[in-house]
Design a protein around this motif. Sequence first.
Motif, PDB file in Angstrom:
ATOM      1  N   PHE B 222      45.326  38.507  -7.598  1.00  0.00           N
ATOM      2  CA  PHE B 222      46.396  39.354  -7.029  1.00  0.00           C
ATOM      3  C   PHE B 222      47.225  40.078  -8.093  1.00  0.00           C
ATOM      4  CE2 PHE B 222      50.514  37.206  -7.527  1.00  0.00           C
ATOM      5  CZ  PHE B 222      50.179  35.875  -7.744  1.00  0.00           C
ATOM      6  N   SER B 224      46.163  42.300  -9.828  1.00  0.00           N
ATOM      7  CA  SER B 224      45.812  43.731  -9.812  1.00  0.00           C
ATOM      8  C   SER B 224      46.897  44.507  -9.055  1.00  0.00           C
ATOM      9  CB  SER B 224      44.446  43.934  -9.154  1.00  0.00           C
ATOM     10  OG  SER B 224      44.481  43.448  -7.826  1.00  0.00           O
ATOM     11  N   ASN B 225      47.660  43.803  -8.224  1.00  0.00           N
ATOM     12  CA  ASN B 225      48.823  44.409  -7.565  1.00  0.00           C
ATOM     13  C   ASN B 225      50.096  43.967  -8.299  1.00  0.00           C
ATOM     14  OD1 ASN B 225      50.279  45.855  -5.567  1.00  0.00           O
ATOM     15  ND2 ASN B 225      50.703  43.942  -4.494  1.00  0.00           N
ATOM     16  N   SER B 226      50.285  44.556  -9.484  1.00  0.00           N
ATOM     17  CA  SER B 226      51.439  44.151 -10.295  1.00  0.00           C
ATOM     18  C   SER B 226      52.001  45.363 -11.023  1.00  0.00           C
ATOM     19  CB  SER B 226      51.033  43.079 -11.302  1.00  0.00           C
ATOM     20  OG  SER B 226      50.180  43.609 -12.301  1.00  0.00           O
ATOM     21  N   THR B 227      53.211  45.225 -11.499  1.00  0.00           N
ATOM     22  CA  THR B 227      53.815  46.317 -12.278  1.00  0.00           C
ATOM     23  C   THR B 227      54.872  45.779 -13.239  1.00  0.00           C
ATOM     24  OG1 THR B 227      54.619  48.601 -12.130  1.00  0.00           O
ATOM     25  CG2 THR B 227      55.747  46.970 -10.737  1.00  0.00           C
ATOM     26  N   ALA B 247      54.213  40.567  -9.627  1.00  0.00           N
ATOM     27  CA  ALA B 247      52.923  40.668  -8.939  1.00  0.00           C
ATOM     28  C   ALA B 247      53.109  40.089  -7.542  1.00  0.00           C
ATOM     29  CB  ALA B 247      51.848  39.891  -9.691  1.00  0.00           C
ATOM     30  N   GLU B 249      50.914  39.073  -3.772  1.00  0.00           N
ATOM     31  CA  GLU B 249      49.749  39.028  -2.891  1.00  0.00           C
ATOM     32  C   GLU B 249      50.283  39.054  -1.472  1.00  0.00           C
ATOM     33  OE1 GLU B 249      47.443  35.423  -3.111  1.00  0.00           O
ATOM     34  OE2 GLU B 249      45.721  36.377  -2.155  1.00  0.00           O
ATOM     35  N   THR B 323      57.938  48.563  -5.475  1.00  0.00           N
ATOM     36  CA  THR B 323      56.873  49.419  -6.009  1.00  0.00           C
ATOM     37  C   THR B 323      55.496  48.886  -5.618  1.00  0.00           C
ATOM     38  OG1 THR B 323      58.284  50.019  -7.864  1.00  0.00           O
ATOM     39  CG2 THR B 323      55.934  50.423  -8.141  1.00  0.00           C
ATOM     40  N   ILE B 324      55.347  47.565  -5.630  1.00  0.00           N
ATOM     41  CA  ILE B 324      54.023  46.997  -5.322  1.00  0.00           C
ATOM     42  C   ILE B 324      53.973  46.362  -3.927  1.00  0.00           C
ATOM     43  CG2 ILE B 324      53.353  46.606  -7.707  1.00  0.00           C
ATOM     44  CD1 ILE B 324      54.132  43.614  -7.199  1.00  0.00           C
ATOM     45  N   GLY B 325      55.118  46.148  -3.314  1.00  0.00           N
ATOM     46  CA  GLY B 325      55.137  45.457  -2.030  1.00  0.00           C
ATOM     47  C   GLY B 325      55.547  46.339  -0.868  1.00  0.00           C
TER      48      GLY B 325
END
Lengths: 206, 329
Positions: B222, B224-227, B247, B249, B323-325
């Motif tokens: 998970f 890969s969904n991070s910033t 990050a 998930e 940003t990612i969620g």
Amino acid sequence: MANKNENDTLVNDCDIITRKEFIAQTSAFTAAITITTSSTKKIINKLSAPAPGMLTVAMNVNGKEKTLEIDPRTTLLDALRENMHLTGTKKGCDRGQCGACTVLVDGRRINSCLHLAAMCDGVKVTTIEGLGTPDNMHPMQEAFLKHDAFQCGYCTPGQICSAVGLLKEGHAKTDDDIRELMSGNICRCGAYQNILDAIKEVQQNA
Amino acid sequence: MYPFTYIKAKTNKEAITAIGSNSNAKFIGGGTNLIDLMKMNIEMPQQLIDITSLDLKKIETLPNGNIKIGALVRNSDLAYDETIMQKFPMLSKALLAGASPQLRNMATTAGNILQRTRCSYFYDTAMPCNKREPGSGCSAIKGYNRMHAILGTSDKCIATHPSDMCVAMAALDAIIHIESANGERTINFLDFHLVPGDTPEKENVLQPGELITAVEIPALPFASNSTYIKVRDRHSYEFALTSAAVALEINDGIIQNARIALGGVGTKPWRCKEAEQSLINKKATADNFSAAADIALKDVKTFQYNAFKPKLAKQTIISALQTIGGNNG
């Protein structure tokens, strides 16, 4: 004879100091040393350490093989300017904050002020002098001239070397990318917009 | 700079033997922090052992999916590595938020971990500093402490850890590989750096004679969904006021897993496990992100000039999570 008279005076002056006065003065001096901080002591210890040996370093600078005898403390920047007399590379902050000293080492742009010349044995260095000459300029040098991308010119050799490194790295897609990836080069005259235009032109013509 | 001798090590063993025989020696890799500190007479090694010829420059994917990063991998090479950009974007973004391109071309992975604080009083040898000269006092506590830490401080030191890369590595539970005359060992990233306590001069658990050889990033799908979001006084080339590596998930709008670590606010790279836990099984909403940020920052202690930091850090965490969620509710 004047010298002799001066020496005589010195000797006479010394003679005037009695043993008692001498001891009093040196005791005060010793006390002064004793109350110094531990960091000062560390510095005094360092200064009394034996001088280290010189090193022999061979590197290729702008296509020419150079062999240098250097103090281990010599930065690549100082080796270029003081030992090789390549004064195109500029010393700005000397602490890796301004980018004036940017050169290419094995094709990568670095701050030569934070790089020891001792660590450059066997490397290939390109400075502003190696990119082009007034008669045969590098495209980036031509573009900087065309776009008036400098005022005082002090940061320019670093800007140009950095820009050449930036295009080689190939990560800049937008104007903002170029601005961000040139952020290690400070221009006090504020020629940033023209620097951007110059880099974009070379990028588009590549 | 004070005089020193220079030698070049060709193997790990040579480097370890050399440093073992001289307690005043230091390894040099990128040198971007060490040479600066030597110019300021803050570091005064008698010998430099150049380790840049060692075979520690690879980025490998291990059979278990973990990524092993050689100690000498340059920050720029790590930031632009395709696997890192794809699987751990927070790490790539954190690296690119740090320093300048020239410095990133020089700085190494291990050197980044070992870099020292940029507290202005640590750099000013005319001022007391417990980190530089134990027992001399902290000039920052009652000084100009706008850049200083609000988490993990002590009455001896409030200096921030300056790294961006380390914030991502703290979030990713990295593992540090170490070699010495006694063999090899690993240290969990979160156990590597120390808060100042009574001994701010002791910044990590690395022992004399030890060489960092690699940093391993455990596989974390998970991530890969991070910033990484960094707030600073200038848009570029400046240390963080606050930063956050996050990050998430999320399945069907419900958070399954979270990672949160902070920079610019802690005396070491600051992981927020309690805040992460608080998000699990919750909806990815602004309210929940805000509540998690409050938990992450519940122990802050501010000083005269950095009282703005808790609010800024909170907004940084929320903004990074959104940003990612997603920007829901």
